[in-house]
Design an enzyme around this catalytic site. Structure first.
Site, PDB file in Angstrom:
ATOM      1  N   GLY A 728      -2.574   6.716   6.619  1.00 25.24           N
ATOM      2  CA  GLY A 728      -2.072   7.017   5.243  1.00 25.24           C
ATOM      3  C   GLY A 728      -1.993   8.641   5.146  1.00 25.24           C
ATOM      4  O   GLY A 728      -1.541   9.043   4.183  1.00 25.24           O
ATOM      5  N   GLU A 764      -6.705   5.396  11.516  1.00 23.97           N
ATOM      6  CA  GLU A 764      -5.445   4.947  11.956  1.00 23.97           C
ATOM      7  C   GLU A 764      -4.157   5.445  11.322  1.00 23.97           C
ATOM      8  O   GLU A 764      -3.367   5.077  10.885  1.00 23.97           O
ATOM      9  CB  GLU A 764      -5.176   3.552  11.431  1.00 23.97           C
ATOM     10  N   PRO A 765      -4.271   6.658  12.030  1.00 26.65           N
ATOM     11  CA  PRO A 765      -2.976   7.507  11.568  1.00 26.65           C
ATOM     12  C   PRO A 765      -1.712   6.949  12.091  1.00 26.65           C
ATOM     13  O   PRO A 765      -1.481   6.734  13.352  1.00 26.65           O
ATOM     14  CB  PRO A 765      -3.254   9.008  11.849  1.00 26.65           C
ATOM     15  N   GLY A 766      -0.596   6.949  11.256  1.00 24.17           N
ATOM     16  CA  GLY A 766       0.749   6.721  11.893  1.00 24.17           C
ATOM     17  C   GLY A 766       1.866   8.124  11.772  1.00 24.17           C
ATOM     18  O   GLY A 766       1.610   8.902  12.675  1.00 24.17           O
ATOM     19  N   ARG A 767       2.172   8.212  10.498  1.00 24.84           N
ATOM     20  CA  ARG A 767       2.948   9.314  10.248  1.00 24.84           C
ATOM     21  C   ARG A 767       2.438  10.386  10.502  1.00 24.84           C
ATOM     22  O   ARG A 767       3.041  11.565  11.233  1.00 24.84           O
ATOM     23  CB  ARG A 767       3.249   9.112   8.561  1.00 24.84           C
ATOM     24  N   ARG A 803      14.724   5.522   4.881  1.00 21.60           N
ATOM     25  CA  ARG A 803      13.634   6.051   3.770  1.00 21.60           C
ATOM     26  C   ARG A 803      14.240   6.477   2.529  1.00 21.60           C
ATOM     27  O   ARG A 803      14.018   6.184   1.619  1.00 21.60           O
ATOM     28  CB  ARG A 803      12.855   7.045   4.647  1.00 21.60           C
ATOM     29  N   TYR A 807      13.068   4.357  -0.319  1.00 17.72           N
ATOM     30  CA  TYR A 807      11.830   4.885  -1.308  1.00 17.72           C
ATOM     31  C   TYR A 807      12.185   6.133  -1.956  1.00 17.72           C
ATOM     32  O   TYR A 807      11.512   6.929  -2.701  1.00 17.72           O
ATOM     33  CB  TYR A 807      10.733   5.494  -0.290  1.00 17.72           C
ATOM     34  N   CYS A 834      28.622   0.831   4.559  1.00 19.15           N
ATOM     35  CA  CYS A 834      29.304   0.519   3.319  1.00 19.15           C
ATOM     36  C   CYS A 834      28.517   0.224   2.329  1.00 19.15           C
ATOM     37  O   CYS A 834      28.212  -1.196   2.115  1.00 19.15           O
ATOM     38  CB  CYS A 834      30.120  -0.993   3.792  1.00 19.15           C
ATOM     39  N   TYR A 863       8.572   6.393  10.947  1.00 15.05           N
ATOM     40  CA  TYR A 863       9.421   5.481  10.328  1.00 15.05           C
ATOM     41  C   TYR A 863      10.964   5.662  10.005  1.00 15.05           C
ATOM     42  O   TYR A 863      11.520   5.571   9.124  1.00 15.05           O
ATOM     43  CB  TYR A 863       8.735   5.286   8.902  1.00 15.05           C
TER      44      TYR A 863
HETATM   45  N1  LLP Z   1      -2.985   1.247   8.937  1.00 17.78           N
HETATM   46  C1  LLP Z   1      -2.371  -0.044   8.533  1.00 17.78           C
HETATM   47  C2  LLP Z   1      -3.111  -0.940   8.258  1.00 17.78           C
HETATM   48  C3  LLP Z   1      -1.035   0.274   7.938  1.00 17.78           C
HETATM   49  O1  LLP Z   1      -0.686  -0.760   7.152  1.00 17.78           O
HETATM   50  C4  LLP Z   1      -0.347   1.592   8.187  1.00 17.78           C
HETATM   51  C5  LLP Z   1       0.768   1.517   7.513  1.00 17.78           C
HETATM   52  C6  LLP Z   1      -0.787   2.685   8.819  1.00 17.78           C
HETATM   53  C7  LLP Z   1      -2.182   2.249   9.211  1.00 17.78           C
HETATM   54  C8  LLP Z   1      -0.145   4.013   9.025  1.00 17.78           C
HETATM   55  O2  LLP Z   1       0.048   4.499   8.036  1.00 17.78           O
HETATM   56  P1  LLP Z   1       0.515   6.043   7.859  1.00 17.78           P
HETATM   57  O3  LLP Z   1      -0.640   6.910   8.562  1.00 17.78           O
HETATM   58  O4  LLP Z   1       1.678   6.073   8.786  1.00 17.78           O
HETATM   59  O5  LLP Z   1       0.559   6.598   6.616  1.00 17.78           O
HETATM   60  N2  LLP Z   1       7.516   3.002   6.091  1.00 17.78           N
HETATM   61  C9  LLP Z   1       6.707   3.427   5.220  1.00 17.78           C
HETATM   62  C10 LLP Z   1       5.365   3.479   5.679  1.00 17.78           C
HETATM   63  C11 LLP Z   1       4.659   2.203   5.774  1.00 17.78           C
HETATM   64  C12 LLP Z   1       3.386   2.233   6.003  1.00 17.78           C
HETATM   65  C13 LLP Z   1       2.928   0.773   6.461  1.00 17.78           C
HETATM   66  N3  LLP Z   1       1.656   0.826   6.877  1.00 17.78           N
HETATM   67  C14 LLP Z   1       7.381   4.903   5.199  1.00 17.78           C
HETATM   68  O6  LLP Z   1       8.430   5.095   5.883  1.00 17.78           O
HETATM   69  O7  LLP Z   1       6.749   5.800   4.377  1.00 17.78           O
END
Ligand code: LLP
Length: 882
Positions: A728, A764-767, A803, A807, A834, A863
């Protein structure tokens, strides 16, 4: 001192704004400066310049100042701490803050405001001693903020040899006796006598010929005691002074360019409102606009004194003029306002149907408890009202006893955490038919209350707090955007920001240094996602620097490009997967990887996926009791993680808030007993506890809250060895947003580690790892102008990047081909799909775009590609790592 002839935009002639002759010729000008406009030497130099300009023009300025920025809040905290009997470090902060300003101004703080310091200490000590602060004492304590700021500023202006005297506002502003007020309201939100008072002018004329400096927020009652004017009180003080003096104009100097058609933080394409009628300004102010306090408008309307809202940082801009004269062509929605934190009282009962006097009885109770009612809607069997819980005049017990009393009349329900979204404009009834399509945004929302103001100035919808921002964005783009904008609408917030004196956009990114490479790459093939490896490594490095984090699991749903995964793995980062497909990709790329470096966090997945993952030996997270209740055999003898829902979701949009009742994720805290029993029954050990509250969070305290919940829950499960705080972690997306403070995050996590040294901590970072590393490059295909809107089309759209459509996400867009050319056009950037929602950016300021130009859409490393599709059978952009 800075140049005294500070360049200022001219002030519209008061006569042309409808001011009466006597005011239009008055020599008095009242100027109000808020806390952020008086906090440094630079600020005071600017004020000196503005004063000089006025005095040279033969005018007499009366300056009303707030307390130094942040000081009023600190004084509040100080009172709370003293009542709690805590030692009060904030007291020292307040003194230090003023000493620092005094140093900047070369003033001896102790000589000038030493007596206030002493009074502050004494009052605080008194409160701490008796553990209570009466409204009378609170008012005295709070008043010190304004007294200190004006004494320091006044002393410095004096050293410049300026003809200026300091005046105590309490000698001029007298509170009216209002019998229906309780003690708290009497002392903390007083109302003052106003209307022209020639004796005041005479008294001030005796003081000097030049400028007067005085305080906002404070006044005196008939017993000679200090009272406060309530929130935003300095604007109100300034209006009282302008009214008493019959001033030519009231100038409100603040830290924004003026009033806007929406809060620019929510809507960067919000437009400056250059001219407003008193009614409209008051309505915008009361429905949530925070630039001007609503209470300052009525005295000015009555006296027909124009209000000029100006930006202290840019006196050369004309700002907003509030007066009786506006360039009205036809009725229009002028603003979409938002007020959060509203509480509704819903009164329900069949007995009220045709019952004479029910409303009178109910409202009598509100009167008795001094609770002011704002919005009202009624039906045969229900009356719902909104009440003000934010301004601080309502105490917790008041609401409880009010509810108790109303409960004797009918059924009563309190609905908290609501947001009021208002469309504001004159004659709103006559334009209802034009609002139809825009109101579709309410299709999915639960609306608690709709109210159309009796004065025909607003139409308000009350919804859940969390919907507020998004609704404002949508309504703004569907109502204000397409309107034929009259003269009252000025430039957008973005355009004003783009001025070279202000940072134009987010800080320069890697792509501005690698522009040539990007242009070359796309000459070969476009559209294309390009990822910068160094930027990913740098982000990993920042998290790695947090010692208390034992392991980082990359949430590969953000970007699962094989080259990106290789790079991430090479940095020693592990993987968080949400599907068998993601696990398979990791194992394909790294066949020998230790299984404990993989975490599987599925949601509503079929039984077989759990069984397969456990057989593989990766960590598995359960986020629903169904798993243990219905399939205990799958988990017998296994170690598992559980995902909790700590109850409060956060994030950039409701779709990504993954906690709270509206979200499908996680085991709620009230199911922990059952979880314990089910786990024991299945003979399965809970070894890790996890929560992920949402995505795109920039406030580090989020993880402190999560950690608190996790640690509390973990104490029930003796086998737990790991607290997984989720991902997050956000990145700045819009100009003006600050990056996540990883230093602060580190301090929070270090503290957690000290409190719970036996747990391992995971993130658990993604973004955070990949977003800023990615850009989407696409060529301009066509352009067109349609009405007031100009479109720039590019070769890919929501099929590559969904996105913005999903959103309302904001991604910076630049014309890479013309990066150095001045931005001159406001355009909407669209793709070839379209769907009307196929927009990548609304109202963007770009150089004139031509077919073949390469546009760059920033911060698309997370994403972007992973959420792409081949909708319309258009393949999404391909990917390249550089
Ligand atoms: N861990 C869990 C259990 C999650 O569900 C998620 C994301 C993450 C980690 C990673 O979150 P992050 O660090 O990237 O914020 N498609 C959306 C984001 C959806 C995130 C879903 N879960 C967007 O484009 O903003």
């Amino acid at each position: 001192m800075e140049d005294s002839a500070l360049r200022e935009a001219p002030f519209t002639d008061a006569r042309s704004l409808g001011a009466p002759e006597e005011y239009a010729d008055s020599r008095w000008v009242v100027m109000k400066f808020g806390g952020t406009s008086i906090a440094s030497r630079d600020d005071w130099e600017r004020i000196a310049g503005l004063l000089t300009n006025r005095m040279e023009a033969g005018l007499r300025p009366l300056v009303v100042c707030s307390a130094v920025g942040g000081v009023s809040n600190s004084l509040h905290t100080l009172i709370r701490q003293a009542i709690g009997g805590d030692p009060d470090p904030v007291l020292e902060d307040i003194l230090a803050r003023h000493r620092q300003l005094a140093d900047e101004l070369d003033i001896d703080a102790d000589a000038v405001i030493g007596e206030y310091f002493a009074e502050l200490r004494q009052l605080a000590a008194g409160v701490r001693l008796i553990r209570e602060a009466s409204p009378r004492v609170q008012a005295r304590l709070m008043a010190l903020g304004e007294l200190m700021s004006t004494r320091l500023g006044g002393a410095w202006l004096g050293t410049l040899g300026m003809d200026l005297v300091w005046a105590d506002a309490r000698d001029f502003l007298s509170a009216t006796e209002q019998r229906h007020k309780n003690e708290r309201q009497h002392f903390l939100s007083a109302v003052c006598l106003h209307g022209r008072d020639p004796s005041l002018e005479a008294r001030l004329a005796a003081a000097n010929e030049g400028a007067i400096l005085t305080q906002g927020f404070i006044a005196r009652n008939v017993d000679d005691e200090t009272v406060l004017l309530g929130r935003g009180g300095s604007d109100t003080s300034a209006a009282y002074f302008a009214s008493l003096l019959g001033a030519r104009r009231l100038e409100i100097w603040t830290d924004v360019p003026g009033m806007f058609s929406a809060n620019p933080r929510a809507v960067p394409s919000a437009r400056l409102l250059t001219a407003l009628h008193y009614d409209e300004a008051q309505e915008i102010a009361s429905t949530g606009g925070s630039v001007l306090h609503p209470r300052c408008v009525p005295p000015m309307r009555r006296a027909e004194i124009p209000i000029h809202v100006r930006w202290t940082g840019r006196p050369d801009l004309p700002g907003t003029v509030v007066s009786a004269a506006t360039p009205e062509v036809e009725p229009q929605v002028k603003a979409i306002s938002l007020r959060m934190g509203l509480t509704l009282v819903s009164m329900e009962g069949v007995a009220m149907w045709q019952e004479v006097g029910f409303l009178a009885d109910a409202f009598e109770l509100f009167r008795r408890h001094s609770v002011s009612v704002d919005l009202i809607s009624t039906s045969e069997s229900n009356v719902t009202v909104s009440i003000d819980t934010v301004s601080g005049t309502l105490e917790g017990e008041t609401l409880e006893t009010l509810v108790e009393d109303i409960g004797r009349l009918c059924r009563v329900r309190i609905i908290e955490d609501c947001a009021a979204v208002s469309l504001v404009g004159r004659k709103i009834r006559t334009i209802l038919h034009r609002l139809g399509p825009a109101l579709e945004v309410f299709e999915e929302q639960r609306i608690h209350l709709v109210s159309q103001a009796a004065n025909d100035l607003n139409l308000t919808f009350v919804v859940d707090d969390e919907q507020g921002y998004r609704l404002v964005q949508k309504l703004h783009s569907s109502i204000i955007g397409p309107q034929r904008l009259g003269e009252a609408f000025g430039p957008t917030w973005e355009e004003l920001q783009s001025d070279e004196r202000k940072p134009r956009r987010l800080p320069p990114s890697w792509w501005s240094h690698r522009r040539d490479e990007l242009l070359e790459l796309s000459a070969a093939a476009s559209p294309r996602y390009v990822y910068d490896g160094d930027t990913i490594r740098a982000a990993i490095g920042r998290l790695r620097a947090i010692d208390s984090v034992d392991a980082v699991f990359y949430a590969m749903k953000a970007n699962s490009n094989p080259d990106v995964l290789r790079l991430v793995e090479a940095e020693g980062v592990n993987f968080e997967c949400v599907s068998p497909g993601e696990i398979a990709r990791v194992l394909e790329l790294f066949p020998g990887m230790e299984r404990e470096r993989i975490l599987f966090t599925p949601n509503f997945a079929p039984r077989e996926e759990y069984a397969a993952a456990l057989d593989l030996g990766v960590w598995v997270t359960l986020d629903n009791l169904h798993t243990l209740r219905e399939w205990p055999d799958v988990f017998r003898g296994r170690d598992v993680f559980i995902r909790l829902d700590p109850g409060q979701g956060r994030g950039h949009h409701e779709h990504v808030r993954t906690a709270g009742t509206h979200s499908k994720f996680g085991i709620p805290l009230f199911e922990l007993d059952e979880l314990e029993a089910l786990a024991a029954g299945a003979d399965c050990r809970i070894v890790g506890i996890h929560a992920h509250t949402g995505s795109g969070i920039l406030d580090p305290t989020n993880w402190a809250e999560v950690a608190g919940e996790l640690a509390a829950a973990a104490s029930r499960f003796p086998d737990v060895h790991t607290l997984d705080l989720g991902g997050g972690l956000g990145i700045p997306e819009k100009p003006g947003q600050e990056p996540l403070d990883t230093g602060h995050l580190a301090r929070i996590l270090d503290e957690l580690k000290r409190a719970y040294p036996d747990y391992r901590l995971w993130l658990e970072p993604g973004r955070y790892l990949v977003a800023e590393a990615g850009v989407l490059l696409a060529r301009v295909t066509q352009t067109k102008g349609k009405g007031a809107v100009r479109y720039v089309g590019i070769e890919t759209g929501m099929n590559s990047l969904i996105r913005p459509a999903l959103y309302g996400a904001y991604h910076e867009i630049v014309n890479l081909t013309r990066l150095k050319e001045p931005a001159t056009e406001i355009v909407t950037v669209v793709g070839p799909i379209c769907e009307s929602g196929d927009r990548l950016g609304n109202d963007r300021l770009l150089p004139e775009c031509r077919e073949g130009d390469l546009l760059l859409i920033a911060n698309t490393g997370a994403y972007g590609y992973t959420m792409s599709s081949s909708y319309n059978l258009r393949e999404p952009a391909a990917e390249t790592v550089i």
